[in-house]
Structures are given as C-alpha cells and as structure tokens.
Design a protein around this motif. Structure first.
Motif, PDB file in Angstrom:
ATOM      1  N   PHE A   2       6.394  -9.030   5.666  1.00  7.64           N
ATOM      2  CA  PHE A   2       6.484  -7.874   4.826  1.00  7.64           C
ATOM      3  C   PHE A   2       5.992  -7.967   3.358  1.00  7.64           C
ATOM      4  CE2 PHE A   2       9.070  -5.541   1.856  1.00  7.64           C
ATOM      5  CZ  PHE A   2       8.864  -4.189   2.004  1.00  7.64           C
ATOM      6  N   ASP A   3       6.201  -9.034   2.811  1.00  2.00           N
ATOM      7  CA  ASP A   3       5.927  -9.494   1.465  1.00  2.00           C
ATOM      8  C   ASP A   3       4.510  -9.540   1.395  1.00  2.00           C
ATOM      9  OD1 ASP A   3       8.255  -9.078   0.038  1.00  2.00           O
ATOM     10  OD2 ASP A   3       8.875 -10.959   0.438  1.00  2.00           O
ATOM     11  N   ARG A   4       3.904 -10.617   2.545  1.00  2.00           N
ATOM     12  CA  ARG A   4       2.661 -11.018   2.415  1.00  2.00           C
ATOM     13  C   ARG A   4       1.591  -9.575   2.593  1.00  2.00           C
ATOM     14  NH1 ARG A   4       2.139 -14.066   6.857  1.00  2.00           N
ATOM     15  NH2 ARG A   4       4.025 -14.098   7.343  1.00  2.00           N
ATOM     16  N   LEU A   5       1.949  -8.735   3.206  1.00  2.00           N
ATOM     17  CA  LEU A   5       1.463  -7.498   3.471  1.00  2.00           C
ATOM     18  C   LEU A   5       1.201  -6.519   1.924  1.00  2.00           C
ATOM     19  CD1 LEU A   5       2.589  -6.389   6.966  1.00  2.00           C
ATOM     20  CD2 LEU A   5       0.268  -7.003   6.370  1.00  2.00           C
ATOM     21  N   GLY A   6       1.992  -6.804   1.156  1.00  2.00           N
ATOM     22  CA  GLY A   6       2.244  -6.158  -0.045  1.00  2.00           C
ATOM     23  C   GLY A   6       3.389  -5.267  -0.276  1.00  2.00           C
ATOM     24  N   GLY A   7       4.446  -5.397   0.573  1.00  2.00           N
ATOM     25  CA  GLY A   7       5.846  -4.811   0.371  1.00  2.00           C
ATOM     26  C   GLY A   7       5.762  -3.104   1.081  1.00  2.00           C
ATOM     27  N   LEU A   8       6.608  -2.531   0.381  1.00  2.00           N
ATOM     28  CA  LEU A   8       6.595  -1.163   0.922  1.00  2.00           C
ATOM     29  C   LEU A   8       5.614  -0.239   0.646  1.00  2.00           C
ATOM     30  CD1 LEU A   8       8.867   0.196   2.646  1.00  2.00           C
ATOM     31  CD2 LEU A   8       9.862   1.042   0.634  1.00  2.00           C
ATOM     32  N   ASN A   9       5.067  -0.028  -0.447  1.00  2.00           N
ATOM     33  CA  ASN A   9       3.905   0.935  -0.969  1.00  2.00           C
ATOM     34  C   ASN A   9       2.634   0.546   0.108  1.00  2.00           C
ATOM     35  OD1 ASN A   9       5.389   2.114  -2.788  1.00  2.00           O
ATOM     36  ND2 ASN A   9       4.677   0.851  -4.461  1.00  2.00           N
ATOM     37  N   ALA A  10       2.371  -0.797   0.098  1.00  2.84           N
ATOM     38  CA  ALA A  10       1.261  -1.122   0.980  1.00  2.84           C
ATOM     39  C   ALA A  10       1.531  -0.671   2.654  1.00  2.84           C
ATOM     40  CB  ALA A  10       0.981  -2.647   1.033  1.00  2.84           C
ATOM     41  N   LEU A  11       2.691  -1.059   2.809  1.00  2.00           N
ATOM     42  CA  LEU A  11       3.235  -0.496   4.345  1.00  2.00           C
ATOM     43  C   LEU A  11       2.826   0.837   4.599  1.00  2.00           C
ATOM     44  CD1 LEU A  11       3.458  -2.531   6.710  1.00  2.00           C
ATOM     45  CD2 LEU A  11       6.036  -2.278   6.158  1.00  2.00           C
ATOM     46  N   ASN A  12       3.523   1.612   3.486  1.00  2.00           N
ATOM     47  CA  ASN A  12       3.520   2.958   3.692  1.00  2.00           C
ATOM     48  C   ASN A  12       1.946   3.544   3.695  1.00  2.00           C
ATOM     49  OD1 ASN A  12       4.731   5.556   3.578  1.00  2.00           O
ATOM     50  ND2 ASN A  12       4.325   5.702   1.436  1.00  2.00           N
ATOM     51  N   ALA A  13       1.051   2.927   2.849  1.00  2.00           N
ATOM     52  CA  ALA A  13      -0.326   3.239   2.882  1.00  2.00           C
ATOM     53  C   ALA A  13      -0.970   3.156   4.288  1.00  2.00           C
ATOM     54  CB  ALA A  13      -1.049   2.638   1.753  1.00  2.00           C
ATOM     55  N   VAL A  14      -0.556   1.998   5.014  1.00  2.00           N
ATOM     56  CA  VAL A  14      -1.017   1.559   6.241  1.00  2.00           C
ATOM     57  C   VAL A  14      -0.728   2.704   7.458  1.00  2.00           C
ATOM     58  CG1 VAL A  14      -0.698  -0.112   8.279  1.00  2.00           C
ATOM     59  CG2 VAL A  14      -1.165  -0.855   5.729  1.00  2.00           C
ATOM     60  N   VAL A  15       0.927   3.038   7.108  1.00  2.00           N
ATOM     61  CA  VAL A  15       1.576   4.071   7.998  1.00  2.00           C
ATOM     62  C   VAL A  15       0.519   5.474   8.206  1.00  2.00           C
ATOM     63  CG1 VAL A  15       3.412   5.211   8.823  1.00  2.00           C
ATOM     64  CG2 VAL A  15       3.534   2.750   8.316  1.00  2.00           C
ATOM     65  N   ASN A  16       0.404   5.722   6.749  1.00  2.00           N
ATOM     66  CA  ASN A  16      -0.269   7.120   6.309  1.00  2.00           C
ATOM     67  C   ASN A  16      -1.670   7.031   6.903  1.00  2.00           C
ATOM     68  OD1 ASN A  16       1.884   8.221   5.072  1.00  2.00           O
ATOM     69  ND2 ASN A  16       1.252   7.638   3.155  1.00  2.00           N
ATOM     70  N   GLU A  17      -2.388   5.963   6.795  1.00  2.00           N
ATOM     71  CA  GLU A  17      -3.826   5.787   7.115  1.00  2.00           C
ATOM     72  C   GLU A  17      -3.920   5.945   8.550  1.00  2.00           C
ATOM     73  OE1 GLU A  17      -6.521   6.322   5.608  1.00  2.00           O
ATOM     74  OE2 GLU A  17      -7.933   5.685   7.119  1.00  2.00           O
ATOM     75  N   LEU A  18      -3.049   5.013   9.218  1.00  2.00           N
ATOM     76  CA  LEU A  18      -2.639   5.091  10.690  1.00  2.00           C
ATOM     77  C   LEU A  18      -2.611   6.597  11.436  1.00  2.00           C
ATOM     78  CD1 LEU A  18      -2.705   3.395  13.244  1.00  2.00           C
ATOM     79  CD2 LEU A  18      -0.281   3.042  13.027  1.00  2.00           C
ATOM     80  N   TRP A  19      -1.644   7.127  10.772  1.00  2.00           N
ATOM     81  CA  TRP A  19      -1.613   8.470  11.136  1.00  2.00           C
ATOM     82  C   TRP A  19      -2.752   9.513  11.324  1.00  2.00           C
ATOM     83  CZ3 TRP A  19       1.336  11.335  14.146  1.00  2.00           C
ATOM     84  CH2 TRP A  19       1.077  12.643  14.228  1.00  2.00           C
ATOM     85  N   THR A  20      -3.568   9.214  10.026  1.00  2.00           N
ATOM     86  CA  THR A  20      -5.103   9.745  10.185  1.00  2.00           C
ATOM     87  C   THR A  20      -5.769   9.361  10.996  1.00  2.00           C
ATOM     88  OG1 THR A  20      -4.704   9.984   7.612  1.00  2.00           O
ATOM     89  CG2 THR A  20      -6.838  10.181   8.328  1.00  2.00           C
ATOM     90  N   VAL A  21      -6.079   8.123  11.450  1.00  2.00           N
ATOM     91  CA  VAL A  21      -6.846   7.539  12.407  1.00  2.00           C
ATOM     92  C   VAL A  21      -6.436   7.977  13.648  1.00  2.00           C
ATOM     93  CG1 VAL A  21      -7.718   5.496  13.339  1.00  2.00           C
ATOM     94  CG2 VAL A  21      -7.450   5.630  11.173  1.00  2.00           C
ATOM     95  N   VAL A  22      -5.100   8.034  14.062  1.00  2.00           N
ATOM     96  CA  VAL A  22      -4.709   8.228  15.534  1.00  2.00           C
ATOM     97  C   VAL A  22      -4.968   9.880  15.599  1.00  2.00           C
ATOM     98  CG1 VAL A  22      -2.424   8.761  16.794  1.00  2.00           C
ATOM     99  CG2 VAL A  22      -3.228   6.320  15.771  1.00  2.00           C
ATOM    100  N   ALA A  23      -4.668  10.575  14.708  1.00  2.00           N
ATOM    101  CA  ALA A  23      -4.781  12.198  14.644  1.00  2.00           C
ATOM    102  C   ALA A  23      -6.240  12.360  15.352  1.00  2.00           C
ATOM    103  CB  ALA A  23      -4.356  12.720  13.437  1.00  2.00           C
ATOM    104  N   ALA A  24      -7.165  11.610  14.718  1.00  2.00           N
ATOM    105  CA  ALA A  24      -8.523  11.700  15.059  1.00  2.00           C
ATOM    106  C   ALA A  24      -8.915  10.994  16.305  1.00  2.00           C
ATOM    107  CB  ALA A  24      -9.562  11.346  13.654  1.00  2.00           C
ATOM    108  N   ASP A  25      -8.089  10.320  16.997  1.00  2.00           N
ATOM    109  CA  ASP A  25      -8.612   9.613  18.084  1.00  2.00           C
ATOM    110  C   ASP A  25      -8.316  10.247  19.346  1.00  2.00           C
ATOM    111  OD1 ASP A  25      -8.754   7.639  20.205  1.00  2.00           O
ATOM    112  OD2 ASP A  25      -7.707   5.841  19.160  1.00  2.00           O
TER     113      ASP A  25
END
Ligand code: HEM
Length: 143
Positions: free
Chosen positions: A30-53
């Motif tokens: 979790f810390d090495r990924l950059g914490g909550l803000n970084a993980l939140n950005a990943v989850v949001n982007e994942l949603w965008t990518v999945v929605a287009a898949d």
C-alpha cells in the motif's frame, strides 16, 4: 575524477540504492504504491478502462461506479496492507451467480496491468498487485 574518488562515488551510490531498497522492503505494498490517493487514482482509471473494454463491460451495466469504486478501493487498500477496513462481501460471495470465466478474469487483470503501466508503477509492485488478484482467481471464477 581520479580512480579512487570514482570508486568511492560509485560505492556511495550503490550503498544509497541498497539503503533505499532496504527501506522500501519494510514498507507495505500500500505504501509503496503511494498510499490512498495513488490507489484511488488507480481504481478510477481502472473503471474508465473496464467501462471501455467490450470483453467485460457488459458485466457492469447495473453497477454504480461510485459505490463499486469505493468498495474496490477499500478492498485493495486493506489487501495491500493499508489502513482501510473492507466491509463488503468476500470474493467468493461477491461473485456468486456471475459465472465469470477465466477469460473474464484475465481481461480484468490485463486492464489492471495497463492502468499500473499508465501510472508507471514499478514492476515489483505491479507484479505484487497482479499476484494479489491472481491469488483470488479461484474464488472469483466459475461461481
Ligand atoms: C481478483 C479480482 C477481483 C476483485 C478483487 C474484485 C473485487 C470486487 C469487489 C470488492 C466487489 C464488491 C463486493 C460487494 O458488493 O460487497 C466486486 C463486485 C463485482 N465484481 Fe469483482 N472483483 C474481481 C474480479 C471480477 C471480474 C473478473 C469481474 C468481471 C469481469 C468482476 C465483476 C464484478 C461485478 C459485476 C460486481 C458487482 C458490482 C455491483 O455492485 O454492481 N469482478 N468485485
């Protein structure tokens, strides 16, 4: 720079890399990924990518992105050693009745890898995330 000082400089650099690697190895994923803000950005982007898949987006037609996004964020935060508490269903229960296939799972894993690459997540952490997901494959598919 003479030979001795060049040796000292290279040695100092090697020690500083070794020290930062050692400091990092004690940190949670979790810390090495950059914490909550970084993980939140990943989850949001994942949603965008999945929605287009088109391989898997039909699975999510009835999904509310904000609800699912916050559940996925809590789940990944907790699973990677972060300070969150996931209160949703366990992975087996959450995917029961969906009859997800290995191909569905692999598509989501591929989309995740794509997002981690987009955020330039280093390969060690990227592989740890993908392993984490992979360890849940048996709970998620064929239910
Ligand atoms: C290891 C991989 C996966 C993880 C960590 C994961 C995580 C989650 C989580 C945390 C939830 C919310 C559970 C709840 O409602 O309490 C969920 C629901 C769901 N997942 Fe997964 N999932 C994975 C794989 C997949 C795959 C491969 C698909 C389809 C391609 C999928 C489709 C869904 C759908 C459709 C829901 C319901 C969303 C809604 O509430 O409408 N999941 N998943």
């Amino acid at each position: 720079m003479n030979r001795l000082s060049r040796c000292i400089a290279i040695g100092a650099l090697a020690i500083s890399f070794a020290t930062s690697a050692a400091a990092d190895s004690g940190k949670s994923l979790f810390d090495r990924l950059g914490g909550l803000n970084a993980l939140n950005a990943v989850v949001n982007e994942l949603w965008t990518v999945v929605a287009a898949d088109s391989r898997i987006n039909a699975r999510f037609v009835h999904t509310k992105p904000e609800v699912f996004g916050s559940q996925l964020l809590d789940f990944l935060c907790q699973a990677s050693g972060g300070p969150c508490t996931y209160r949703g269903k366990d992975m087996r229960a959450a995917h029961t009745g969906m009859k997800l296939s290995a191909a569905d799972f692999d598509a989501l894993a591929e989309d995740t890898a794509k997002v981690l690459d987009k955020f330039s997540v280093p390969s060690v952490e990227k592989n740890e995330v993908l392993h984490l997901l992979g360890s849940l494959k048996g709970d998620v598919i064929g239910r």
